[in-house]
Design a protein around this motif. Structure first.
Motif: not given
Length: 169
Positions: A83-108
């Motif tokens: 939540k400290r990150t205000t840069n939209p590019e960084i927020q986008s990368v974090i969201k993308k990584d979290l979304f990918q992590m969610k997929g990996r958790v579900q696959q595992r």
């Protein structure tokens, strides 16, 4: 910057298990992932027992410098980091990584649950085809343990996915 000679470090079983459990990186991708992290990591703690903790962003990896082994890994969770990150590019990368992590958790989780269901299918087949009931209680006990493990794995997945969804917003 980075751990010297990081490419020569080997992953221990404990490291692989914690990496999969805590960060959802499978063993097949562990070495490549560790290399990317350790290339940029900085020494965080040097212990008298020759173990060291190296940190890159929120990720901490315990190594044994003498044996060139990766021992463990975790995320140093500082509340509000995302939540400290205000840069939209960084927020986008974090969201993308979290979304990918969610997929990996579900696959595992799916892989583990399928393995347990298949093991139960074998056990139930043995029970159905028994001529004597000598091993019946052993098979039933193992099937019950597998059912409990399935429930625990599904609950663990639900908890992780819920936390990821909360962070995704």
């Amino acid at each position: 910057m980075g751990l010297p000679d990081y490419k020569n470090y080997q992953c221990t079983r404990h490291f692989l298990d914690r990496l999969d459990e805590r960060i959802s990186v499978p063993a097949s991708q562990a070495k490549e992932w560790a290399n990317r992290v350790l290339e940029h990591a900085e020494l965080y703690v040097k212990n008298p027992d020759k173990s060291e903790v190296w940190q890159f962003k929120q990720i901490q990896i315990v190594i044994n410098a003498n044996s060139h082994r990766l021992i463990s890994v975790w995320i140093d969770s500082e509340p509000g980091f995302e939540k400290r990150t205000t840069n939209p590019e960084i927020q986008s990368v974090i969201k993308k990584d979290l979304f990918q992590m969610k997929g990996r958790v579900q696959q595992r989780t799916a892989r583990k649950v399928v393995d347990l269901f298949q093991e139960n299918a074998v056990l139930y087949r043995k029970i159905a085809n028994m001529r004597n009931h000598r091993n019946l209680s052993e098979y039933e006990l193992q099937a019950d343990q597998n059912n409990v493990a399935i429930q625990e794995e599904l609950q663990r997945c639900d908890n992780l996915v819920e936390e990821i969804d909360d962070r995704l917003g």
